[in-house]
Scaffold this motif. Sequence first.
Motif, short mmCIF file in Angstrom:
data_model
loop_
_atom_site.label_atom_id
_atom_site.label_comp_id
_atom_site.label_asym_id
_atom_site.label_seq_id
_atom_site.Cartn_x
_atom_site.Cartn_y
_atom_site.Cartn_z
N GLY A 93 -24.04 30.99 7.03
CA GLY A 93 -25.20 30.18 6.68
C GLY A 93 -26.15 30.08 7.86
N LYS A 94 -27.25 29.38 7.64
CA LYS A 94 -28.26 29.16 8.68
C LYS A 94 -28.25 27.69 9.08
N LEU A 95 -28.41 27.46 10.38
CA LEU A 95 -28.50 26.09 10.86
C LEU A 95 -29.88 25.52 10.57
N LEU A 96 -29.92 24.43 9.84
CA LEU A 96 -31.16 23.70 9.58
C LEU A 96 -31.50 22.80 10.76
N VAL A 97 -30.45 22.30 11.40
CA VAL A 97 -30.56 21.48 12.61
C VAL A 97 -29.54 22.04 13.59
N GLY A 98 -29.97 22.39 14.78
CA GLY A 98 -29.08 22.97 15.78
C GLY A 98 -27.96 22.04 16.17
N VAL A 101 -25.36 26.55 3.34
CA VAL A 101 -24.39 27.59 3.01
C VAL A 101 -24.53 27.94 1.53
N ARG A 102 -24.51 29.23 1.23
CA ARG A 102 -24.46 29.69 -0.17
C ARG A 102 -23.00 29.73 -0.58
N VAL A 103 -22.65 28.86 -1.51
CA VAL A 103 -21.27 28.73 -1.95
C VAL A 103 -21.25 28.22 -3.39
N ARG A 104 -20.26 28.64 -4.16
CA ARG A 104 -20.09 28.20 -5.55
C ARG A 104 -21.31 28.49 -6.42
N GLY A 105 -22.01 29.59 -6.17
CA GLY A 105 -23.16 29.96 -6.98
C GLY A 105 -24.43 29.20 -6.67
N GLY A 106 -24.46 28.47 -5.59
CA GLY A 106 -25.66 27.72 -5.20
C GLY A 106 -25.72 27.57 -3.70
N SER A 107 -26.54 26.66 -3.24
CA SER A 107 -26.65 26.37 -1.81
C SER A 107 -26.32 24.91 -1.57
N GLU A 108 -25.54 24.67 -0.53
CA GLU A 108 -25.13 23.31 -0.19
C GLU A 108 -25.29 23.09 1.31
N THR A 109 -25.53 21.85 1.69
CA THR A 109 -25.63 21.52 3.12
C THR A 109 -24.35 20.83 3.57
N PHE A 110 -24.03 21.05 4.83
CA PHE A 110 -22.86 20.46 5.46
C PHE A 110 -23.23 20.04 6.87
N ILE A 111 -22.53 19.04 7.39
CA ILE A 111 -22.63 18.70 8.81
C ILE A 111 -21.85 19.80 9.55
N ALA A 112 -22.44 20.36 10.61
CA ALA A 112 -21.84 21.49 11.31
C ALA A 112 -21.52 21.13 12.76
N TRP A 113 -20.28 21.37 13.15
CA TRP A 113 -19.82 21.15 14.51
C TRP A 113 -19.52 22.49 15.16
N SER A 114 -19.81 22.62 16.46
CA SER A 114 -19.48 23.83 17.20
C SER A 114 -19.07 23.45 18.62
N ASP A 115 -18.31 24.32 19.27
CA ASP A 115 -17.88 24.05 20.65
C ASP A 115 -19.06 24.15 21.61
N ASP A 116 -19.96 25.10 21.35
CA ASP A 116 -21.13 25.33 22.20
C ASP A 116 -22.40 25.00 21.42
N PRO A 117 -23.46 24.56 22.07
CA PRO A 117 -24.73 24.31 21.37
C PRO A 117 -25.26 25.58 20.71
N LEU A 118 -25.77 25.44 19.50
CA LEU A 118 -26.36 26.56 18.76
C LEU A 118 -27.74 26.13 18.27
N PRO A 119 -28.74 27.02 18.34
CA PRO A 119 -30.12 26.64 18.00
C PRO A 119 -30.38 26.59 16.50
N THR A 120 -31.38 25.83 16.13
CA THR A 120 -31.86 25.82 14.76
C THR A 120 -32.22 27.24 14.35
N GLY A 121 -31.82 27.63 13.14
CA GLY A 121 -32.12 28.97 12.63
C GLY A 121 -31.04 29.99 12.91
#
Length: 82
Positions: free
Chosen positions: A12-17, A29-49
Amino acid sequence: MPQDEAVIGCTGKLLVGTRGTAGPGEIMVRVRGGSETFIAWSDDPLPTGATVLVIESRGCREVGVIEWQDPLAAFGDRADAD
């Protein structure tokens, strides 16, 4: 909280880094035949987009992500090769 296993392995694409351990971002994320948003955690900072891969579900619509580089992108557009 139950995990959402359907989203694991999706890209998926990050809407907020993300801010690494300082805080989450948000992913579409495209899942279950549609698009859904989730809170995303990562070990390192990742930029929007950034394109990311979901590697874990944390329940409550929260996921763990890593930066994703398409391994086939190095081959370019193979349509011209034929």
